[in-house]
Design a protein around this motif. Structure first.
Motif, PDB file in Angstrom:
ATOM      1  N   GLY A  12      -0.779  42.032  -1.832  1.00 38.03           N
ATOM      2  CA  GLY A  12       0.281  43.038  -1.809  1.00 38.03           C
ATOM      3  C   GLY A  12       0.215  43.860  -0.532  1.00 38.03           C
ATOM      4  N   PHE A  13       1.365  44.345  -0.096  1.00 38.32           N
ATOM      5  CA  PHE A  13       1.419  45.077   1.177  1.00 38.32           C
ATOM      6  C   PHE A  13       0.560  46.339   1.132  1.00 38.32           C
ATOM      7  N   THR A  14      -0.150  46.557   2.215  1.00 36.65           N
ATOM      8  CA  THR A  14      -0.881  47.824   2.345  1.00 36.65           C
ATOM      9  C   THR A  14      -0.883  48.218   3.823  1.00 36.65           C
ATOM     10  N   ASP A  15      -0.880  49.506   4.085  1.00 40.77           N
ATOM     11  CA  ASP A  15      -0.936  49.916   5.494  1.00 40.77           C
ATOM     12  C   ASP A  15      -2.267  50.584   5.802  1.00 40.77           C
ATOM     13  N   PRO A  23      -2.649  42.425  20.360  1.00 49.18           N
ATOM     14  CA  PRO A  23      -2.032  41.108  20.167  1.00 49.18           C
ATOM     15  C   PRO A  23      -2.986  39.946  20.409  1.00 49.18           C
ATOM     16  N   THR A  24      -4.138  40.219  21.013  1.00 49.73           N
ATOM     17  CA  THR A  24      -5.012  39.082  21.323  1.00 49.73           C
ATOM     18  C   THR A  24      -6.257  39.037  20.433  1.00 49.73           C
ATOM     19  N   LYS A  25      -6.411  40.029  19.572  1.00 52.04           N
ATOM     20  CA  LYS A  25      -7.616  40.048  18.738  1.00 52.04           C
ATOM     21  C   LYS A  25      -7.376  39.254  17.450  1.00 52.04           C
ATOM     22  N   GLN A  26      -8.383  38.466  17.064  1.00 56.10           N
ATOM     23  CA  GLN A  26      -8.237  37.669  15.842  1.00 56.10           C
ATOM     24  C   GLN A  26      -8.537  38.516  14.608  1.00 56.10           C
ATOM     25  N   VAL A  27      -7.647  38.449  13.657  1.00 55.59           N
ATOM     26  CA  VAL A  27      -7.836  39.198  12.404  1.00 55.59           C
ATOM     27  C   VAL A  27      -7.321  38.336  11.246  1.00 55.59           C
ATOM     28  N   PRO A  28      -7.660  38.689  10.006  1.00 57.89           N
ATOM     29  CA  PRO A  28      -7.122  37.917   8.880  1.00 57.89           C
ATOM     30  C   PRO A  28      -5.587  38.007   8.837  1.00 57.89           C
ATOM     31  N   ILE A  29      -4.973  36.968   8.300  1.00 58.07           N
ATOM     32  CA  ILE A  29      -3.496  36.898   8.293  1.00 58.07           C
ATOM     33  C   ILE A  29      -2.834  38.130   7.639  1.00 58.07           C
ATOM     34  N   PRO A  30      -3.351  38.602   6.489  1.00 59.15           N
ATOM     35  CA  PRO A  30      -2.676  39.764   5.904  1.00 59.15           C
ATOM     36  C   PRO A  30      -2.642  40.956   6.859  1.00 59.15           C
ATOM     37  N   VAL A  31      -3.729  41.152   7.602  1.00 61.66           N
ATOM     38  CA  VAL A  31      -3.769  42.305   8.529  1.00 61.66           C
ATOM     39  C   VAL A  31      -2.696  42.125   9.606  1.00 61.66           C
ATOM     40  N   LEU A  32      -2.601  40.884  10.081  1.00 61.77           N
ATOM     41  CA  LEU A  32      -1.615  40.590  11.130  1.00 61.77           C
ATOM     42  C   LEU A  32      -0.195  40.825  10.604  1.00 61.77           C
ATOM     43  N   LEU A  33       0.064  40.248   9.451  1.00 63.23           N
ATOM     44  CA  LEU A  33       1.412  40.347   8.877  1.00 63.23           C
ATOM     45  C   LEU A  33       1.791  41.806   8.591  1.00 63.23           C
ATOM     46  N   PHE A  34       0.891  42.532   7.944  1.00 64.19           N
ATOM     47  CA  PHE A  34       1.253  43.886   7.545  1.00 64.19           C
ATOM     48  C   PHE A  34       1.431  44.803   8.756  1.00 64.19           C
ATOM     49  N   ASN A  35       0.656  44.553   9.812  1.00 63.24           N
ATOM     50  CA  ASN A  35       0.819  45.392  11.001  1.00 63.24           C
ATOM     51  C   ASN A  35       2.078  45.047  11.768  1.00 63.24           C
TER      52      ASN A  35
END
Ligand SMILES: Nc1ncnc2c1ncn2[C@@H]1O[C@H](COP(=O)(O)OP(=O)(O)OP(=O)(O)O)[C@@H](O)[C@H]1O
Length: 982
Positions: A365-368, A375-387
Motif C-alpha cells: 500500500g502507498f506510503t510516503d 535518480p541513480t541510487k538503487q532502492v526497492p521498487i516500492p520506494v521508487l514508485l512511491f517517490n
C-alpha cells in the motif's frame, strides 16, 4: 491597454503557462532574465523563491511584485515570458508592444556580473557543475555542506546551477570572482551547449523512435482477446464515460485527451493524475489507448518520451533498481548513448510521462514514509514508485496512475493533481461496442435487442468487462435454456460454458448438461491457482507454478489463462488470467467445490479486513510474496478482489445453481457453505446497522452507508433468495438511507432495489453523486414504493429515465419528494412532472435545479401546478425559464394553499417576471421564502415586490442578490422593505 492592465487581465493565463507543465523551469528562466535586466532586486527574488512554497504561489508572487513596480517592469515581465515560453504556449496571449530592454553599463563587481549574466551562466554551467564546485571547494570558497546543498538530487541540473549561483552570491565577491575565472578558463574548450539544450540529440531521437515502436507493438491489440480471437484496439476501442470533479463537487465530462489536461486540477503542485474506476470499468484499456495514440503521435504530442509500467509486473521485480534501470529495463533499452538519453530525461521532466497501470494490484500500500530523490541510487521498487508518485523523485514528470478507488487512501490523495473517474460505457457506448464486436450487423442488432429486452443484463453491460463477456457469449445467451442471466455469477457461468464449448468436439450449442462435471478437474486446478494467488496479491504465474498445481497444456489451452505480455527482460513464459474478475470467479469455484477446504474459509472471505494468509497459501506461494515486503503492514488493496470473489461465492451457492453443482459437490457440504454465507451476510449487515447513530432530537434516524454496505447488498442479490433479503431488511430501521459518492451505477441499483423493496418502513433514499443514469433509474423502480423521498442529484439522468420513474412514481402512494439537481433534463420531462402533480395530491417537493428547462418547460409544469394542492417546495435554480416561465409559474401557483418555498435563482427572470411573482405574493398565505438571486430584475420589478409584500404576512425572506440594481438602489429599497435581501 497598459502593460499592468495586460498582466491583470491575463493573470489566470499567465499563471497557467508558467505552472502548466508542472516544471519550475519557465518561472526560473523568467526570473533569471528579470534579475539580469535589474527589474527585480535580490530581495524581490528571495520573496518569490521561497523554498517550501508551491509553484503557483511563486508565480502569483512574481506577478504581484512586478505589477507593483509599474509599467516598465510589467513590460519587461511580458518580454521575458515572450522570450522563454515555447510558441504553442504563447497562442492567445498578448505581450503588448515589443519592449526594448535598456542596455545597462557593465557591472563593476563580480557579484553583480553573476546577476547580469545569469541567463547565460545557467546554460554555460549546467554541464560543468562538478568542475565549478571542485574549484570553489579547493579555493575554500565552498564547504562540503555548500556543495551538498547545491547537488541535492531533487534538483534538475539547471536548478543546481541556480542554487550554485545563489550560494556564490551569498559567499561574497571572492567566490564570485573565482567562479567567473573558472568559466573563462573552461570557455574555450567547450562545445556549444545551446544546441544540446533545445534539440534532442540524435541518440535521443533514436531512443524515442525505439520506444514509440515498442509501445505501439505492446498496445495495438487488446490483451483479453489473446487466445480467443484477435481484435485490434482500433477496431474495438469504445469511449468510456470520463468525469472529473472540481473542489466544489461539480462534475465535468472529459475526453481522453483531457485526462492530463488542466480541467479538474485540484493541486497545482502535484504531477500525478489518477484514473479511478471499479473492476472491469476499462482503466487498463484506456491507458492502452493513450499509449497507442502517443506512439502514433496522435495524442500527447508534447510528450517526447512515454514510459508505460504495469504494477502487476512491478510486483515481480524483486531487485533493487535505480530510476535509470527501471526505465530502461522495464520499458526499452537505448541502443546508443544511455547516459545522454538519461540526462535528457532528467533535464526535461516536462517532456516525459510515466504511466502505472493497476496501483490496486501493487503488493504494498502507498506510503510516503521513506523519502528518496536520487535518480541513480538503487532502492526497492516500492520506494521508487512511491517517490515518483509523490514527486520527490523526478518532480515535473507527469504520472498517470490507474486504480480501483478503494486502493487510493488519503495519504496518496495529497499527491494527486487530479482524479478522473472512469464510469464504464454509456448506453450509446454499449450499442457502439456491440456493433464493433460483431461485424455482421444483423447479429449486432439481435444482441442489442436482447439486451434492451432485459434491463438487468443491460445494466451489467455498463461495465465494459461484462459487456465484453455478454457480447462474446451471445450464442449461449441467445440460445440459453436456463433463463436470462440475472446476476454476474450467471454471466461468468456463460463464459465458462463458452470456453469449454469452443474446445468441445460436440456441435455448437450442445454442451452436455453435466458440462461442469466433465471439466471439474480443470476448474478446480484453475480455482486453486486463482485463490492462492489472490490471497497473496499475485496475478502473474510462472510455468513452474502451473506445474505445481498440475495444470496441463490442455488446461491452459482452454483459454482462461493467457501469456503475459511482458516487455521486461525475463526469458521464462509467464501467464495471467484473462481478466482479474475471472481469477476471482475461479477462486470462488474453488472455495465452493473444494471438499477439503478448511471450514472457516468462507467466514474469512467475508471478513477481509481480518484476512490472514491461510497456512496453505503461505506454504505454496512463498515465492510470490516479496520477502522485502514481508513484515510491512499488510495492505488492503486485495480487499476489492476478495469482495468480488465473495460475490461469486454467494452466487454459486444460490439455489439457482443447485442442479449445475449437484454432481460436483455433496449437497450437505454445499448447504453448510451456503448457511455460512447467509450467516456472514447477516452479521455484516448487523454491524452496519449497529453503526447507525441515535438520531439527534428533531432529526430523522439516518444511516450513512459504509463502503462495504453496497458490497453486502450485492452478495445478497447474487443469492437471488428473497427470504434472505427480507430477513435482512426486517432488521433495518431508518428513515433516511444515505448512499452518496458510493460508485453506484446501474448494476448496484439492481441489487439495491432487490433488497430495499423489503424494508418495513418508508425511507428517504439519497443517491446523490453516483452514476445511476436512466438504466439505473429503471432498476430502482421495484423499491420506489418504499421511498418517500428520492435524491438523485448529479447522476446523468435524462428525460427518458424520468418518464419511466414517474410512470411508476404516480402509483406509489408514499412517494412525495424528488431532487434531481444537475442532471440532463430538458423541457421534454416537464409534461411528466405535470401529470405527477395533477394526479398525486400528496406530493411535497420537486427540485429540478441546474438542468436545461426553458420557458416552455415551465409552462408545462405550470399546467400541473395549477391543479395541485400539495406541493410545498419547488426549486428551479439554474435553468432558463425567463420572464415567460416565471409568469406561467406565478399564475399557476396563485391559488396554491401549500407552497412554502420557491427558488427561481439564476433563470434570466426580469422585472416582468418579478411583477407576476408580486401577484403571487399578494395572494399567497403560505409562501415563506422566495429566492430570486442572480436574475435581471431592475428597480421597477423590486418595487412591485415591495407593494405586494405590504399585503402579505407569511413571506419571511425575498432574496434578490445579483440583480440589475446599483448599490445605492439596493440600500434604498432594503430600507423600504426589510424582508428583501440584496
Ligand atoms: N474502452 C473500451 N473499449 C472496448 N473494450 C473495453 C474498453 N474498456 C474495457 N473493455 C473490455 O473490458 C475488459 C476489461 O477492461 P480493463 O481490463 O481495461 O478494466 P480495468 O478497469 O482495468 O479492470 P481491473 O480494475 O479489474 O483491472 C477489456 O479487456 C476489454 O475487453
Amino acid at each position: 491597454m497598459s502593460t499592468p492592465q495586460l498582466i491583470l487581465k491575463q493573470r489566470a493565463e499567465l499563471l497557467a503557462v508558467l505552472c502548466g507543465g508542472g516544471s519550475a523551469e519557465p518561472l526560473d528562466c523568467v526570473l533569471d532574465l528579470l534579475l539580469a535586466w535589474e527589474v527585480l532586486v535580490w530581495e524581490d527574488y528571495l520573496s518569490i523563491q521561497v523554498a517550501e512554497k508551491a509553484l503557483n504561489y511563486k508565480v502569483r508572487q512574481l506577478l504581484d511584485v512586478v505589477y507593483d513596480k509599474g509599467e516598465d517592469a510589467c513590460s519587461c515581465l511580458l518580454a521575458a515570458m515572450n522570450q522563454v515560453l515555447p510558441e504553442e504556449q504563447k497562442a492567445g496571449l498578448c505581450f503588448g508592444e515589443e519592449c526594448a530592454v535598456v542596455g545597462k553599463n557593465r557591472p563593476d563587481t563580480a557579484t553583480l556580473t553573476l546577476l547580469a549574466d545569469r541567463p547565460v551562466l545557467v546554460r554555460k554551467l549546467r554541464d560543468n557543475i562538478d568542475g565549478a564546485l571542485n574549484v570553489l571547494l579547493t579555493t575554500d570558497c565552498f564547504t562540503i555542506k555548500d556543495c551538498d546543498v547545491v547537488q541535492l538530487p531533487v534538483y534538475t541540473p539547471s536548478q543546481q546551477v541556480r542554487r550554485l549561483l545563489d550560494q556564490v552570491r551569498f559567499k561574497g565577491e571572492t567566490a564570485a570572482k573565482t567562479l567567473l575565472q573558472f568559466l573563462e578558463q573552461t570557455e574555450t574548450t567547450r562545445p556549444n551547449p545551446e544546441d544540446k539544450e533545445n534539440h534532442p540529440s540524435a541518440n535521443c531521437m533514436l531512443y524515442q523512435k525505439k520506444l514509440r515502436s515498442s509501445v505501439a507493438a505492446q498496445s495495438h491489440t487488446l490483451s483479453t482477446y489473446g487466445g480467443t480471437g484477435h481484435f485490434s484496439l482500433d477496431d474495438i476501442y469504445t469511449d468510456g464515460l470520463l468525469e472529473v470533479m472540481d473542489g466544489s463537487g461539480e462534475t465535468t465530462t472529459l475526453g481522453l485527451e483531457d485526462v492530463v489536461g488542466p480541467v479538474g486540477t485540484l493541486n497545482d503542485d502535484a504531477d500525478t493524475f489518477l484514473v479511478s474506476g471499479e473492476a472491469g470499468s476499462g482503466k487498463s484499456t484506456l491507458l492502452q489507448r493513450l499509449h497507442l495514440l502517443w506512439a502514433r503521435e496522435a495524442l500527447l504530442t508534447n510528450i517526447f518520451l512515454l514510459f508505460p509500467f504495469s504494477c502487476r509486473k512491478l510486483n515481480a521485480e524483486h531487485r533493487e533498481l535505480s530510476l535509470k534501470e527501471l526505465l530502461f529495463l522495464h520499458c526499452c533499452w537505448p541502443d546508443r548513448g544511455q547516459d545522454e538519453v538519461f540526462q535528457f530525461i532528467l533535464d526535461h521532466p516536462n517532456l516525459v510521462l510515466f504511466t502505472f497501470d493497476g496501483l490496486d494490484e501493487f503488493k504494498q500500500g502507498f506510503t510516503d514514509e521513506e523519502r528518496h530523490c536520487c535518480p541513480t541510487k538503487q532502492v526497492p521498487i516500492p520506494v521508487l514508485l512511491f517517490n515518483l508518485l509523490q514527486g520527490t523523485l523526478m518532480k515535473g514528470v507527469m504520472k498517470v496512475v490507474t486504480s480501483r478507488p478503494q486502493a487510493v487512501g488519503p495519504s496518496l490523495k495529497r499527491y494527486l493533481r487530479k482524479e478522473v473517474l472512469l464510469k464504464g460505457f454509456s448506453p450509446g457506448g454499449i450499442d457502439c461496442f456491440v456493433k464493433k464486436h460483431h461485424s455482421d450487423p444483423a447479429m449486432a442488432r439481435r444482441v442489442i435487442e436482447s439486451l434492451q429486452a432485459n434491463s438487468v443484463l443491460l445494466s451489467l453491460c455498463h461495465i465494459p468487462v461484462f459487456c465484453w463477456i455478454v457480447t462474446k457469449c451471445h450464442q449461449e445467451l441467445l440460445g440459453s435454456q436456463d433463463g436470462i442471466p440475472q446476476t454476474i455469477t450467471d454471466v461468468y457461468l456463460l463464459v465458462l460454458q463458452h470456453f469449454f464449448q469452443r474446445k468441445s468436439y460436440q456441435p455448437q450449442g450442445v454442451l452436455g448438461k453435466a458440462w461442469l462435471e466433465e471439466h471439474l478437474d480443470t476448474v478446480l486446478k484453475l480455482g486453486q491457482l486463482a485463490l492462492e494467488s489472490l490471497e497473496a496479491s499475485c496475478y502473474v504465474f510462472s510455468g513452474y507454478e502451473l506445474q505445481r498445481i498440475g495444470l496441463t497444456e490442455q488446461d491452459v489451452s482452454m483459454g482462461f489463462l493467457i501469456y503475459c505480455n511482458d516487455l521486461s527482460v525475463t526469458d521464462c513464459k509467464r501467464y495471467e488470467f484473462l481478466h482479474i474478475t475471472l481469477q476471482c470467479f475461479f477462486a470462488a469455484f474453488y472455495l465452493v467445490l473444494n471438499r477439503n477446504s478448511d471450514r472457516s474459509a468462507i467466514y474469512r472471505l467475508f471478513q477481509p479486513k481480518n484476512k490472514q494468509l491461510s497456512g496453505l497459501s503461505q506454504r505454496c506461494l512463498g515465492h510470490c510474496i516479496d520477502s522485502s515486503v514481508e513484515g510491512v503492514k499488510s495492505h488492503v488493496t486485495e480487499t476489492p478482489n476478495l469482495q468480488i470473489t465473495a460475490q461469486f461465492v454467494s452466487g454459486l451457492l444460490s439455489q439457482r445453481h443447485h442442479n449445475l453443482l449437484q454432481e460436483c459437490c455433496p449437497t450437505a457440504v454445499r448447504e453448510r457453505k451456503a448457511k455460512q454465507v447467509v450467516k456472514s451476510l447477516s452479521k455484516g449487515m448487523q454491524r452496519h446497522f449497529k453503526s447507525i447513530p441515535r438520531p439527534v432530537e428533531g432529526e430523522k434516524k439516518s444511516m450513512h452507508a459504509m463502503p462495504s454496505f453496497v458490497w453486502l447488498i450485492k452478495c445478497i442479490y447474487e443469492m437471488q433468495d428473497s427470504s434472505i433479503a427480507q430477513d435482512t431488511m426486517a432488521k433495518l430501521d431508518v428513515e433516511h438511507l444515505k448512499l452518496t459518492y458510493c460508485n453506484i451505477g446501474p448494476v448496484e441499483c439492481t441489487a439495491l432495489a432487490y433488497v430495499l423493496k423489503y424494508l418495513r418502513n418508508p425511507v428517504g433514499l439519497q443517491l446523490d453523486n453516483n452514476s445511476v443514469g436512466d438504466v439505473g433509474v429503471e432498476q430502482l423502480l421495484p423499491c420506489l414504493h418504499i421511498c418517500h423521498s428520492l435524491y438523485l442529484r448529479n447522476n446523468n439522468i435524462s428525460d427518458e429515465g424520468i418518464r419511466k420513474l414517474l410512470e411508476k412514481g404516480m402509483k406509489c402512494e408514499r412517494f412525495q419528494k424528488i431532487a434531481l439537481f444537475n442532471n440532463n433534463l430538458t423541457d421534454a420531462c416537464t409534461q411528466h412532472f405535470a401529470w405527477l402533480l395533477k394526479s398525486k395530491q400528496n406530493f411535497l417537493s420537486l427540485r429540478l435545479g441546474n438542468n436545461n428547462i426553458t420557458s416552455q418547460g415551465a409552462e408545462q409544469l405550470a399546467e400541473g401546478l395549477s391543479s395541485n394542492q400539495s406541493l410545498q417546495f419547488l426549486g428551479l435554480w439554474g435553468n432558463k425559464i425567463g420572464d415567460r416561465g416565471a409568469e406561467a409559474l406565478a399564475d399557476a401557483l396563485r391559488n396554491s394553499t401549500t407552497l412554502i418555498w420557491l427558488s427561481l435563482v439564476d433563470n434570466g427572470v426580469g422585472s416582468a417576471g418579478a411583477s407576476a411573482l408580486a401577484k403571487l405574493i399578494s395572494q399567497s398565505k403560505t409562501l415563506e421564502e422566495l429566492w430570486l438571486n442572480k436574475n435581471c430584475i431592475s428597480r421597477e420589478g423590486v418595487e412591485c415586490l415591495i407593494e405586494a409584500l405590504k399585503m402579505n404576512s407569511s413571506v419571511k425572506e425575498v432574496w434578490l442578490r445579483g440583480n440589475n440594481l446599483s448599490p445605492e438602489e439596493e440600500e434604498e429599497l432594503s430600507k423600504q422593505e426589510s424582508r428583501l435581501t440584496f
